[in-house]
Design a protein around this motif. Structure first.
Motif, PDB file in Angstrom:
ATOM      1  N   PRO A 213      -8.398  -4.454   5.647  1.00 44.08           N
ATOM      2  CA  PRO A 213      -7.886  -5.583   4.859  1.00 44.08           C
ATOM      3  C   PRO A 213      -7.733  -6.808   5.757  1.00 44.08           C
ATOM      4  CG  PRO A 213      -6.123  -4.033   5.358  1.00 44.08           C
ATOM      5  CD  PRO A 213      -7.385  -3.381   5.809  1.00 44.08           C
ATOM      6  N   PRO A 214      -7.556  -7.991   5.179  1.00 42.68           N
ATOM      7  CA  PRO A 214      -7.468  -9.222   5.999  1.00 42.68           C
ATOM      8  C   PRO A 214      -6.380  -9.159   7.066  1.00 42.68           C
ATOM      9  CG  PRO A 214      -7.681  -9.768   3.685  1.00 42.68           C
ATOM     10  CD  PRO A 214      -7.462  -8.293   3.755  1.00 42.68           C
ATOM     11  N   CYS A 215      -5.200  -8.640   6.666  1.00 44.23           N
ATOM     12  CA  CYS A 215      -4.091  -8.543   7.611  1.00 44.23           C
ATOM     13  C   CYS A 215      -2.981  -7.705   7.001  1.00 44.23           C
ATOM     14  CB  CYS A 215      -3.561  -9.927   7.996  1.00 44.23           C
ATOM     15  SG  CYS A 215      -2.817 -10.832   6.608  1.00 44.23           S
ATOM     16  N   PHE A 216      -2.052  -7.275   7.848  1.00 45.16           N
ATOM     17  CA  PHE A 216      -0.828  -6.593   7.408  1.00 45.16           C
ATOM     18  C   PHE A 216       0.350  -7.496   7.760  1.00 45.16           C
ATOM     19  CE2 PHE A 216      -3.693  -3.017   8.091  1.00 45.16           C
ATOM     20  CZ  PHE A 216      -3.476  -2.237   6.962  1.00 45.16           C
ATOM     21  N   ILE A 217       1.330  -7.557   6.861  1.00 47.83           N
ATOM     22  CA  ILE A 217       2.540  -8.331   7.131  1.00 47.83           C
ATOM     23  C   ILE A 217       3.753  -7.433   6.910  1.00 47.83           C
ATOM     24  CG2 ILE A 217       3.913 -10.357   6.531  1.00 47.83           C
ATOM     25  CD1 ILE A 217       1.421 -11.701   5.507  1.00 47.83           C
ATOM     26  N   VAL A 218       4.566  -7.288   7.948  1.00 48.38           N
ATOM     27  CA  VAL A 218       5.784  -6.484   7.878  1.00 48.38           C
ATOM     28  C   VAL A 218       6.952  -7.423   7.573  1.00 48.38           C
ATOM     29  CG1 VAL A 218       7.344  -4.986   9.148  1.00 48.38           C
ATOM     30  CG2 VAL A 218       4.866  -4.804   9.490  1.00 48.38           C
ATOM     31  N   THR A 219       7.764  -7.065   6.584  1.00 46.74           N
ATOM     32  CA  THR A 219       8.879  -7.918   6.167  1.00 46.74           C
ATOM     33  C   THR A 219      10.201  -7.440   6.771  1.00 46.74           C
ATOM     34  OG1 THR A 219       9.255  -6.599   4.185  1.00 46.74           O
ATOM     35  CG2 THR A 219       7.706  -8.443   4.000  1.00 46.74           C
ATOM     36  N   SER A 220      11.240  -8.242   6.540  1.00 47.79           N
ATOM     37  CA  SER A 220      12.617  -7.917   6.937  1.00 47.79           C
ATOM     38  C   SER A 220      12.785  -7.720   8.440  1.00 47.79           C
ATOM     39  CB  SER A 220      13.105  -6.672   6.178  1.00 47.79           C
ATOM     40  OG  SER A 220      13.008  -6.880   4.780  1.00 47.79           O
TER      41      SER A 220
ATOM     42  N   ILE B 258      -1.942   6.270   8.160  1.00 44.64           N
ATOM     43  CA  ILE B 258      -2.168   4.883   8.552  1.00 44.64           C
ATOM     44  C   ILE B 258      -3.651   4.637   8.798  1.00 44.64           C
ATOM     45  CG2 ILE B 258      -1.715   3.138  10.319  1.00 44.64           C
ATOM     46  CD1 ILE B 258       1.030   4.409  10.701  1.00 44.64           C
ATOM     47  N   GLY B 259      -4.282   5.601   9.469  1.00 40.87           N
ATOM     48  CA  GLY B 259      -5.707   5.458   9.738  1.00 40.87           C
ATOM     49  C   GLY B 259      -6.534   5.367   8.475  1.00 40.87           C
ATOM     50  N   ASN B 260      -6.139   6.094   7.437  1.00 43.62           N
ATOM     51  CA  ASN B 260      -6.873   6.070   6.169  1.00 43.62           C
ATOM     52  C   ASN B 260      -6.807   4.697   5.500  1.00 43.62           C
ATOM     53  OD1 ASN B 260      -7.720   8.713   6.340  1.00 43.62           O
ATOM     54  ND2 ASN B 260      -5.962   9.521   5.184  1.00 43.62           N
ATOM     55  N   VAL B 261      -5.715   3.970   5.723  1.00 40.94           N
ATOM     56  CA  VAL B 261      -5.571   2.631   5.136  1.00 40.94           C
ATOM     57  C   VAL B 261      -6.249   1.578   6.000  1.00 40.94           C
ATOM     58  CG1 VAL B 261      -3.926   0.829   4.490  1.00 40.94           C
ATOM     59  CG2 VAL B 261      -3.446   3.217   3.925  1.00 40.94           C
TER      60      VAL B 261
ATOM     61  N   ASP C  31      -7.947   5.200  -5.457  1.00 37.28           N
ATOM     62  CA  ASP C  31      -8.868   4.863  -6.553  1.00 37.28           C
ATOM     63  C   ASP C  31      -8.891   3.373  -6.889  1.00 37.28           C
ATOM     64  OD1 ASP C  31      -9.483   7.457  -6.601  1.00 37.28           O
ATOM     65  OD2 ASP C  31      -8.758   7.898  -8.614  1.00 37.28           O
ATOM     66  N   PHE C  32      -7.750   2.705  -6.782  1.00 42.77           N
ATOM     67  CA  PHE C  32      -7.683   1.287  -7.159  1.00 42.77           C
ATOM     68  C   PHE C  32      -7.137   0.436  -6.015  1.00 42.77           C
ATOM     69  CE2 PHE C  32      -7.242   3.846 -11.000  1.00 42.77           C
ATOM     70  CZ  PHE C  32      -8.272   3.343 -11.773  1.00 42.77           C
ATOM     71  N   PHE C  33      -7.524   0.751  -4.814  1.00 39.74           N
ATOM     72  CA  PHE C  33      -7.001   0.069  -3.636  1.00 39.74           C
ATOM     73  C   PHE C  33      -7.656  -1.318  -3.485  1.00 39.74           C
ATOM     74  CE2 PHE C  33      -6.993  -0.121   1.261  1.00 39.74           C
ATOM     75  CZ  PHE C  33      -5.817  -0.862   1.261  1.00 39.74           C
ATOM     76  N   PRO C  34      -6.879  -2.414  -3.652  1.00 43.55           N
ATOM     77  CA  PRO C  34      -7.434  -3.759  -3.475  1.00 43.55           C
ATOM     78  C   PRO C  34      -7.476  -4.126  -1.995  1.00 43.55           C
ATOM     79  CG  PRO C  34      -5.149  -3.922  -4.150  1.00 43.55           C
ATOM     80  CD  PRO C  34      -5.478  -2.457  -4.088  1.00 43.55           C
ATOM     81  N   MET C  35      -8.457  -3.628  -1.309  1.00 50.16           N
ATOM     82  CA  MET C  35      -8.528  -3.751   0.159  1.00 50.16           C
ATOM     83  C   MET C  35      -8.726  -5.189   0.631  1.00 50.16           C
ATOM     84  SD  MET C  35     -12.345  -2.162   0.642  1.00 50.16           S
ATOM     85  CE  MET C  35     -12.166  -0.997  -0.711  1.00 50.16           C
ATOM     86  N   GLU C  36      -9.199  -6.086  -0.282  1.00 50.14           N
ATOM     87  CA  GLU C  36      -9.460  -7.460   0.109  1.00 50.14           C
ATOM     88  C   GLU C  36      -8.201  -8.324   0.082  1.00 50.14           C
ATOM     89  OE1 GLU C  36      -9.708  -7.203  -4.292  1.00 50.14           O
ATOM     90  OE2 GLU C  36     -10.410  -5.998  -2.596  1.00 50.14           O
ATOM     91  N   ARG C  37      -7.065  -7.763  -0.318  1.00 48.11           N
ATOM     92  CA  ARG C  37      -5.824  -8.522  -0.393  1.00 48.11           C
ATOM     93  C   ARG C  37      -4.980  -8.370   0.878  1.00 48.11           C
ATOM     94  NH1 ARG C  37      -3.514  -7.295  -6.513  1.00 48.11           N
ATOM     95  NH2 ARG C  37      -5.363  -8.001  -7.660  1.00 48.11           N
ATOM     96  N   VAL C  38      -4.070  -9.311   1.060  1.00 45.89           N
ATOM     97  CA  VAL C  38      -3.090  -9.212   2.143  1.00 45.89           C
ATOM     98  C   VAL C  38      -2.177  -8.029   1.849  1.00 45.89           C
ATOM     99  CG1 VAL C  38      -1.134 -10.334   3.254  1.00 45.89           C
ATOM    100  CG2 VAL C  38      -3.166 -11.680   2.651  1.00 45.89           C
ATOM    101  N   GLN C  39      -1.970  -7.161   2.827  1.00 51.69           N
ATOM    102  CA  GLN C  39      -1.146  -5.965   2.647  1.00 51.69           C
ATOM    103  C   GLN C  39       0.262  -6.209   3.201  1.00 51.69           C
ATOM    104  OE1 GLN C  39      -2.659  -3.291   0.973  1.00 51.69           O
ATOM    105  NE2 GLN C  39      -4.353  -4.768   0.811  1.00 51.69           N
TER     106      GLN C  39
ATOM    107  N   PRO D 142       0.795  -1.238   0.000  1.00 56.78           N
ATOM    108  CA  PRO D 142       0.000   0.000   0.000  1.00 56.78           C
ATOM    109  C   PRO D 142       0.822   1.281   0.000  1.00 56.78           C
ATOM    110  CG  PRO D 142       0.077  -0.901   2.207  1.00 56.78           C
ATOM    111  CD  PRO D 142       0.826  -1.878   1.324  1.00 56.78           C
ATOM    112  N   GLY D 143       1.738   1.389  -0.947  1.00 58.73           N
ATOM    113  CA  GLY D 143       2.555   2.593  -1.020  1.00 58.73           C
ATOM    114  C   GLY D 143       1.756   3.811  -1.452  1.00 58.73           C
TER     115      GLY D 143
END
Length: 305
Positions: free
Chosen positions: A83-90, A75-78, A45-53, A36-37
């Motif tokens: 969405p189903p969940c957020f995953i932080v990498t690294s 952050i609040g706007n997103v 406009d094209f935010f796929p909110m149903e996907r894993v972020q 979600p950059g």
């Protein structure tokens, strides 16, 4: 529509749960992830909110450049799209603000130590298979020289015995009795087992055998792309097509058309050898070679001479 839970995803990738632990039953229904950059800068406009972020270093570093007020706003706007969940990498640590929002909204926040690119590649592949439309059929699935084949026919016709012969010739076994077909794309059909019968092959007069225990790990593979549908049928006099090239026929599974071949059984026929020939012939056709075309060219050249 098939779905999986966030809990199942967490267990599959051994993800660390940072927030929303009581909402691990949330469902995932889309096979692709999203970073979600653009959404963090206000474009929805094209935010796929149903996907894993997935949040990589770029997203987290951008949020850290903002003031506290701006960060909370973006952050609040997103998060409000749930969405189903957020995953932080690294293994990133600078995310207490994310934890707060996800706890408040009941959204699982997960973390992995893997890099963003590697993790997304693995996760997209996993979701594509886990959420693919599927169909279970009666048959046997084998991989012959790298070519996935579905063997069908009436019960007792000899499908499992034929598969056993192919295994003895160095080919690989995938599934017996129940073959699970998964549609991974418009023209891609994957064949696999139903887990319970994994590695097991049932042979009449012998019983159940474990292919891996008897013939080694190389004799088995979990899945294969199906490119040929071969039906074994009883012998019928004067019913075989002896023309130079048979008319192409197809069988459709989940909207995917697979080339179909019928092989009639008779004592003494090398059915496994015919299946090997059919697989090799299919491979050559994919690379532009036709035995019929070459034969006809030789005939024409001979007539001209």
């Amino acid at each position: 529509m098939k779905t999986i839970t966030v809990k199942r995803l967490t267990e599959a990738f051994q993800l660390e749960v940072l927030a929303g632990a009581d909402r691990m039953d949330r469902v995932i229904s889309r096979p692709r992830t999203h970073r979600p950059g653009l959404e963090f800068v206000g474009y929805f406009d094209f935010f796929p909110m149903e996907r894993v972020q997935v949040l990589g270093r770029k997203e987290i570093n951008y949020l850290l450049t903002l003031t506290v007020e701006e960060r909370l706003l973006h952050i609040g706007n997103v998060v409000k799209y749930h969405p189903p969940c957020f995953i932080v990498t690294s293994g990133q640590q600078e995310i207490p603000y994310l934890t707060l929002f996800c706890d408040q909204e009941g959204i699982p926040l997960l973390r992995t130590s893997e890099t963003t690119t590697e993790f997304i590649a693995k996760l997209d592949g996993y979701l594509l298979k886990a959420l693919a439309p599927e169909l279970s059929i009666h048959g046997v699935c084998v991989n012959v020289s790298g070519i996935g084949i579905l063997l069908r026919g009436k019960s007792g016709i000899g499908k499992s015995e034929t598969a056993h012969t192919l295994i003895r010739r160095g080919h690989r076994f995938v599934a017996d009795d129940i073959v699970v077909l998964k549609k991974l794309g418009p023209s891609t059909l994957l064949g696999t087992h139903n887990v319970t019968a994994r590695e097991f092959l049932a042979l009449r007069s012998v019983g159940l055998i474990n292919v891996v225990r008897q013939y080694g790990r190389r004799a088995f593979q979990d899945e294969t792309r199906i490119v040929l549908d071969i039906e074994l049928s009883p012998w019928q006099e004067n019913a075989l097509n002896n023309e130079l090239e048979v008319i192409p026929q197809f069988t459709e599974y989940l909207g995917v058309q697979i080339p179909h071949i019928e092989i009639q059984l008779q004592p003494g026929r090398d059915v496994a050898g015919l299946i090997e020939a059919a697989a090799n012939n299919w491979y050559l056709k994919q690379h532009g070679y036709s035995a019929v075309d070459e034969f006809m060219k030789r005939v024409e050249d001979g007539m001209q001479q």
